[in-house]
Design a protein around this motif. Sequence first.
Motif, mmCIF file in Angstrom:
data_model
loop_
_atom_site.group_PDB
_atom_site.id
_atom_site.type_symbol
_atom_site.label_atom_id
_atom_site.label_comp_id
_atom_site.label_asym_id
_atom_site.label_seq_id
_atom_site.Cartn_x
_atom_site.Cartn_y
_atom_site.Cartn_z
ATOM 1 N N LEU A 580 0.468 -1.087 -0.142
ATOM 2 C CA LEU A 580 0.240 -0.220 -0.192
ATOM 3 C C LEU A 580 0.658 1.529 0.192
ATOM 4 C CD1 LEU A 580 -2.947 1.145 0.434
ATOM 5 C CD2 LEU A 580 -2.610 0.901 2.913
ATOM 6 N N PHE A 581 2.017 1.151 1.278
ATOM 7 C CA PHE A 581 3.371 1.712 1.203
ATOM 8 C C PHE A 581 3.864 2.186 -0.495
ATOM 9 C CE2 PHE A 581 7.534 3.866 0.660
ATOM 10 C CZ PHE A 581 7.384 4.922 1.644
ATOM 11 N N ALA A 582 3.884 1.566 -0.885
ATOM 12 C CA ALA A 582 4.659 1.420 -2.206
ATOM 13 C C ALA A 582 3.612 2.764 -2.885
ATOM 14 C CB ALA A 582 5.068 0.369 -2.738
ATOM 15 N N ILE A 583 2.523 2.356 -3.038
ATOM 16 C CA ILE A 583 1.319 2.335 -4.625
ATOM 17 C C ILE A 583 1.413 3.965 -4.124
ATOM 18 C CG2 ILE A 583 -0.810 2.266 -5.642
ATOM 19 C CD1 ILE A 583 -0.703 -1.043 -5.131
ATOM 20 N N VAL A 584 0.588 4.086 -3.278
ATOM 21 C CA VAL A 584 0.124 5.662 -2.852
ATOM 22 C C VAL A 584 1.198 6.444 -2.240
ATOM 23 C CG1 VAL A 584 -1.975 4.668 -1.637
ATOM 24 C CG2 VAL A 584 0.342 4.758 -0.303
ATOM 25 N N SER A 585 2.735 6.152 -1.837
ATOM 26 C CA SER A 585 3.265 7.215 -2.660
ATOM 27 C C SER A 585 3.904 7.974 -3.681
ATOM 28 C CB SER A 585 4.764 6.499 -1.968
ATOM 29 O OG SER A 585 5.197 5.388 -2.502
ATOM 30 N N LEU A 627 -5.166 17.277 -6.144
ATOM 31 C CA LEU A 627 -4.055 18.139 -5.576
ATOM 32 C C LEU A 627 -5.224 17.683 -4.365
ATOM 33 C CD1 LEU A 627 -2.564 20.243 -3.903
ATOM 34 C CD2 LEU A 627 -4.634 21.858 -3.903
ATOM 35 N N PHE A 628 -6.495 17.113 -4.327
ATOM 36 C CA PHE A 628 -7.051 16.378 -3.550
ATOM 37 C C PHE A 628 -6.464 15.253 -3.436
ATOM 38 C CE2 PHE A 628 -10.888 18.810 -3.729
ATOM 39 C CZ PHE A 628 -10.518 20.107 -3.059
ATOM 40 N N THR A 629 -6.365 14.336 -4.075
ATOM 41 C CA THR A 629 -5.710 13.099 -4.550
ATOM 42 C C THR A 629 -4.305 12.977 -3.901
ATOM 43 O OG1 THR A 629 -7.062 12.472 -6.686
ATOM 44 C CG2 THR A 629 -5.604 10.717 -6.380
ATOM 45 N N SER A 630 -3.901 14.074 -3.989
ATOM 46 C CA SER A 630 -2.271 13.849 -3.673
ATOM 47 C C SER A 630 -1.847 13.858 -1.975
ATOM 48 C CB SER A 630 -1.585 14.912 -4.197
ATOM 49 O OG SER A 630 -2.012 16.499 -4.047
ATOM 50 N N ILE A 631 -2.789 14.943 -2.066
ATOM 51 C CA ILE A 631 -2.869 14.779 -0.289
ATOM 52 C C ILE A 631 -2.982 13.871 0.563
ATOM 53 C CG2 ILE A 631 -3.714 16.275 1.487
ATOM 54 C CD1 ILE A 631 -4.241 18.405 0.022
ATOM 55 N N ALA A 632 -4.079 13.785 -0.479
ATOM 56 C CA ALA A 632 -4.556 12.020 1.089
ATOM 57 C C ALA A 632 -4.115 10.601 0.077
ATOM 58 C CB ALA A 632 -6.308 11.722 -0.076
ATOM 59 N N SER A 637 0.111 7.075 2.952
ATOM 60 C CA SER A 637 1.613 6.256 2.742
ATOM 61 C C SER A 637 2.488 6.984 4.275
ATOM 62 C CB SER A 637 1.798 7.561 1.731
ATOM 63 O OG SER A 637 3.101 8.604 2.140
ATOM 64 N N PHE A 638 1.811 7.945 4.523
ATOM 65 C CA PHE A 638 2.624 7.993 6.126
ATOM 66 C C PHE A 638 2.314 7.231 7.200
ATOM 67 C CE2 PHE A 638 1.451 9.953 10.028
ATOM 68 C CZ PHE A 638 2.509 9.570 10.190
ATOM 69 N N GLY A 641 3.258 3.464 6.658
ATOM 70 C CA GLY A 641 4.317 3.221 6.865
ATOM 71 C C GLY A 641 4.926 2.970 8.671
ATOM 72 N N HIS A 642 3.812 4.010 8.906
ATOM 73 C CA HIS A 642 4.078 4.475 10.231
ATOM 74 C C HIS A 642 3.640 3.042 10.923
ATOM 75 C CE1 HIS A 642 2.984 5.503 14.484
ATOM 76 N NE2 HIS A 642 3.922 6.598 15.053
ATOM 77 N N PHE A 643 3.017 2.196 10.367
ATOM 78 C CA PHE A 643 2.087 0.683 10.566
ATOM 79 C C PHE A 643 3.303 -0.120 10.837
ATOM 80 C CE2 PHE A 643 0.580 -2.945 10.294
ATOM 81 C CZ PHE A 643 -0.654 -2.984 11.678
#
Length: 697
Positions: A580-585, A627-632, A637-638, A641-643
């Motif tokens: 999930l991190f790899a895709i959304v980043s 822009l909304f997509t990038s912020i979300a 991704s945070f 990664g934090h998980f």
Amino acid sequence: MAQIEVESLFNYVMGGKWREVVEAYKKNPSVLEAKITKAEDTVIHIAVYVGQSFFVETILDNMSNEIGSKILQMKNSKGNTPLHLAAELGNMDLCNNIAKRDPNLISLRNLEGETPLFLAALHGKRDAFFSLHKLQQSHHDADHDSLATKNNGDTILHATISGEYFGLALQIIGIYPNLVNCVNHEGMSPLHVLATKPNCFKSSTRMELLQRIIYIYSIVDEFEEKYDVRYNQTDASDHYPINYETCMSFLSLFKSALKVTTTGKDTKATSNDEENNVSQKSEQEQAKKKKKWYGVPPNWETMIKFLNLMMKALLIIFGFGASWIKKIQRKKVKHMLAKQVMNELIERASSLYKYDYTGMGVEGDNSIKRSSSSSSSSIKEKGGFKKKRRESPILIAAKMGVTEMVEKILETNPVAIHDVDSNNKNVVLLAIENRQPHVYNLLNNKNLIKESAFRHVDNQGNSALHLAATYRNHKPWRVPGAAMQMQWEYKWYKLVKNSMPPNFYERFNMNGQTAKQLFITTHGHLAKEGSKWLTKTSESCSVVAALVATVAFTTSTAIPGGPDQNTGIPLLQGKLAFNLFAIVSLVALCSSVTALVLFLSILTSRFQEKDFAVDLPRKLLMGLTTLFTSIASVLISFCAGHFFIIEEELKFAVYPIYVATCLPVSFFAFVQLPLYFDLSLAMFRKVPQRSYKQLSH
């Protein structure tokens, strides 16, 4: 009468001490003739004001008819007698009691020339109106139609339509048919007045999706004319509290629905049929009173009502109040009654006025000549008084956006399409000038009108395209901001241009301007304001997009858990959170860069008029979306990664924190939704939605 007595009498009346007033009258009968307020009201005036019917009747019963008539004929500073006030307040009992004592009171006028009958109609007081009407009919010396008119020429039909009392207006049309074509001193007929009320018609009323659904499926019976004074008496068999009405209606409909489903007949309908057979009414009257049930069999009437009631119950359960639903139903009733009044006025007017091929009207019963080519001229009435010549109703309806009236008039009198105002503007020009999409669509779909009326020009040489290109100060479109107003202005111009012959594109008006030149000249200020708004919006969004792109780039190059030192393969590869991190980043990086490019392209735009139609709104819509997509994506991704750095036993506890982290972005997106939806709808709509809040006649 002494000043002290007047002051005492005033104090008694203001304090509600009516017994003391009676005692004062017994000592000195002239107290009832005293004017005790600055408005020159007598005791009887104030008693009528506050609804002291018993006091008034008691006082009048204890005096002779001659003295009673003298007191009842006294007027205040506005020229109102006690009967005027009783009629204005709708006190039917007092109207009956006072008018029976002296029938001449019905014909007395105040300073505005209003009779009690007129005031009852003006304020929509049906009971009082029909009470006075009945007494007026029995008083044969009175000129019935003259009592229904005031000094400025307004009739009771003008008054009820202006006050939107359409049910009463329908009844007045039946009782006073001659009033249909009466014109006041401003040249306004009842149909003119109705044409100035666009919000009383469905075509000019804006409703949301759920409101439209309730509106469509709400069953409203057509109004039937009743001339009885006690028209609104409830059935004597109803013996239950008012707040039980919904429950009793449900049980009654359930019982009727059960009979319909088992026997296929409605007992109420059967009894009505028997009564109709006994009374042997004409086929025309039966057809007029026949209800419309949207093409379903008559024996389904009760079942439809039952389903309608169930739908209301479900809406109330889901949080939509009964008052909200009733408000929509009242709106539908209002629209239906207004349309019925309109149909009656047009049909009755068409029998009195006929058009010939020269555009001049045949003289009607009230000696008014209708002329489609001289609508600004005066009308000479009896007695030498000249009345203003107003625009014809179809022109006002086109200007105000009353599509139903335009359609009905053209259906009844097709040559009304040639009516013009003082500036030589016809229906098409007025509809386009005032940005009325519904009227435009109606006229555009009629081939005969397209071949003639669309080619018309006004006295300044302006064609329909010139008027579509001219910007007016008011904001006609239901969109926020100068940029979107400019978008719809250009779309409106292009829409009208497509309906015009090609030879009209480069046509010059008397000022030597083409439609395109006129558009650029009149829309210059709006384009400037729109470009400012777009520039500020793009600058703000591009800053955010640049920050997100920086964070997204840094995030996308970081590998949670690090790589294997021997193979370089990430140690956490294959885990759901890592994937999930790899895709959304990557999505965050791509979308933020795309948003930045789109906003920069807006900043470097030339901001020409045609750019506001599609190019700039499309870039803004796509920029906001990315822009909304990038912020979300950055937030997701945070969290992904934090998980990995949370201990196993605490992982389920951080889920609420992740949700809370996304709330600011969700709130920002929610605030921007109206603008987002407006931009999205603008991509698909060809005809904009009209606003009627600032509409002026």
